[in-house]
Design an enzyme around this catalytic site. Structure first.
Site, PDB file in Angstrom:
ATOM      1  N   ASP A 163       0.862  -1.181   0.000  1.00  0.00           N
ATOM      2  CA  ASP A 163       0.000   0.000   0.000  1.00  0.00           C
ATOM      3  C   ASP A 163       0.903   1.237   0.000  1.00  0.00           C
ATOM      4  O   ASP A 163       1.591   1.517   0.989  1.00  0.00           O
ATOM      5  CB  ASP A 163      -0.882  -0.050   1.257  1.00  0.00           C
ATOM      6  N   HIS A 164       0.896   1.956  -1.110  1.00  0.00           N
ATOM      7  CA  HIS A 164       1.851   3.059  -1.272  1.00  0.00           C
ATOM      8  C   HIS A 164       1.511   4.263  -0.383  1.00  0.00           C
ATOM      9  O   HIS A 164       2.321   5.171  -0.227  1.00  0.00           O
ATOM     10  CB  HIS A 164       1.899   3.481  -2.738  1.00  0.00           C
ATOM     11  N   ARG A 165       0.312   4.252   0.247  1.00  0.00           N
ATOM     12  CA  ARG A 165       0.010   5.324   1.200  1.00  0.00           C
ATOM     13  C   ARG A 165       0.834   5.147   2.468  1.00  0.00           C
ATOM     14  O   ARG A 165       1.085   6.089   3.211  1.00  0.00           O
ATOM     15  CB  ARG A 165      -1.479   5.284   1.594  1.00  0.00           C
ATOM     16  N   ILE A 194       3.653   2.648   2.654  1.00  0.00           N
ATOM     17  CA  ILE A 194       5.007   2.149   2.419  1.00  0.00           C
ATOM     18  C   ILE A 194       5.569   2.827   1.175  1.00  0.00           C
ATOM     19  O   ILE A 194       4.902   2.850   0.120  1.00  0.00           O
ATOM     20  CB  ILE A 194       4.963   0.619   2.219  1.00  0.00           C
TER      21      ILE A 194
END
Ligand code: CAO
Length: 449
Positions: free
Chosen positions: A421-423, A425
């Site tokens: 989850d780029h939010r 990591i």
């Protein structure tokens, strides 16, 4: 005169620890006889527990996501009238009622089991001062404040949940603003047509509707309904895919030495009735990586402003079953050796395929692994199992030439695909985590096997 009626979980077959997926009433709310109080969902069915009497909810003894079994107390109702089937009548003086509205003494209550699960939902009472809760969308739903709680029946809430519709955004057209089925379908159509403007945090994609095609114009066709698991998991997969910004980091682990060790120990596992596959080493390597990078062993809280860091290591394993994909969870993987993990994996995956998993066995995961290594492929993009923040996809290992600085060597390379989850990591940590996980497999002797 106040008659207190205890409402308990009725006979629900062999199931135990069934999750409460909806709490449909609030303390102080008036309920009609047969009005649904809570919804329980096993892996096989959804059932609503109705009020056996009309009255006012005095106490609620369950909350969302609690697990209940037959006989567990759900609520206490101050009944308008004593039902004919009750054996004991209790009178509580109004003064006492006013002094301790939430604390009736246990001996003064009557016990009534709800008549049983009802397939069709009783019509709910119009909202008064009481609040109704929105359906819990499992795996990471956002909380809804009472002020924005939509007025809809449980069946409509379930319908909306299956379609991935947030009822807060839907305007009810029935009496008192109650949301009906047509409102939900109308909302979906207008959203697809790009008309709706979501009020609160909706996704609101401005997409054309999928084409309507009469396939039989082109040849013979057959209609095959989706399995229940596919329908349920499909809605969650869709939500996770569109609501989480995924990035997939690919890497290769050199498992040549690990494979020698695994094969040397395969017979020992076989004697105990299970297989020692690369998956248990991957579970161990995942635990090691989660310990080194705690931000991966986490979930965003409902405000989406904090990370909930978990101190336990429960790993979900995607299992392919005839009915669809299920994800049983192996608990405390840091405390189990590879043989214990292999035995548990064999048991869980067999029971998953037989449809015999208990709901609790599919809850509480921190991180998931989806292994297609037994089938093939070189990489894929696994979908994050919210509220987790990362998932490891594993493809089939194969012998590949690796340059050792002087010459090519044949090495057994295992493809890893980590979706995160780029939010939560960033890319550098995604790469570090995946590389560290691969290095644990490469130096498997240093792992706590
Ligand atoms: N590379 C090479 N061989 C592999 C391997 C890999 N990465 N992973 C497994 N294998 C081998 C095993 O060693 C086994 O070999 P033998 O039969 O010679 O012993 C064979 O492939 C079959 O393994 P398996 O699939 O039975 O066992 P597993 O422990 O690897 O996996 C389970 C168990 C339950 C996860 C798996 O059976 C399954 O259901 N996988 C599908 C998961 C899925 O559908 N994911 C997609 C979800 S969508 O994101």
């Amino acid at each position: 005169m106040t008659h207190q009626i205890e409402v308990k979980v009725p006979d629900i077959g062999d199931f135990i620890d069934i999750p409460v997926i909806e709490v449909l009433v609030a303390v102080g709310e008036s309920v009609d006889v047969e009005q649904s109080l809570v919804t329980l969902e096993s892996d096989k069915a959804t059932m609503e527990v109705p009020a056996p009497v009309s009255g006012v909810i005095r106490e609620l003894r369950v909350s969302l996501d609690d697990s209940v079994s037959e006989g567990d107390l759900i609520a206490i109702i101050d009944a308008d009238e004593v039902p004919a089937s009750t054996e004991v009548e209790t009178e509580i003086p109004p003064e006492k009622d006013r002094e301790q509205p939430l604390a009736p003494s246990p001996p003064q209550t009557e016990q009534v089991s709800a008549a049983g699960p009802v397939a069709k939902t009783a019509r709910p009472a119009p909202p008064s001062t009481g609040s109704r809760q929105t359906p819990p969308v499992p795996m990471g739903a956002s909380a809804t404040s009472p002020a924005t709680i939509p007025y809809a029946s449980p069946a409509i809430r379930r319908f909306a949940r299956e379609l991935g519709v947030d009822l807060v955004q839907v305007k009810g057209s029935s009496r008192g603003g109650r949301i009906i089925r047509d409102d939900v379908t109308g909302f979906v159509k207008s959203t697809l047509a790009g008309v709706a403007t979501p009020a609160t945090g909706g996704l609101g994609f401005d997409l054309p509707p999928p084409p309507k095609v009469n396939f039989s114009r082109y040849g013979d066709v057959e209609l095959q309904p989706l399995a229940k698991i596919q329908k349920v998991s499909g809605a969650y997969l869709h939500r996770n895919w569109v609501s989480i910004p995924h990035v997939t980091q690919n890497d290769l682990a050199d498992t040549t030495q690990m494979e020698v060790y695994r094969k040397a120990n395969a017979a020992r596992a076989q004697e105990q009735g299970f297989k020692l596959t690369p998956l248990v080493f991957l579970i161990k390597a995942s635990v090691a990586a989660l310990q080194k990078f705690p931000g991966f062993n986490a979930s965003l809280d409902e405000s989406r402003e904090n990370l909930v860091l978990k101190k336990y290591f429960h790993i979900g394993i995607a299992v392919d079953t005839p009915g669809g994909l299920v994800v049983p969870v192996i608990r405390d993987c840091d405390q189990k050796d590879i043989f214990e993990l292999a035995a548990e994996l064999a048991d869980l995956s067999q029971r998953a395929r037989d449809g015999k998993l208990k709901p609790i066995e599919m809850q509480g995961g921190c991180f998931s692994i989806s292994s297609l290594g037994g089938i093939g492929g070189t990489s894929f993009t696994p979908i994050i199992n919210a509220p987790e923040v990362a998932i490891l996809g594993v493809s089939r290992s194969s012998m590949r030439p690796q340059w050792d600085g002087e010459t090519f060597q044949p090495r057994m390379m295992l493809p890893l695909s980590l979706s995160y989850d780029h939010r939560v990591i960033d890319g550098a940590n995604g790469a570090r985590f995946t590389r560290y996980l691969a290095s644990c497999l490469e130096d498997f002797e240093n792992m706590d096997l």
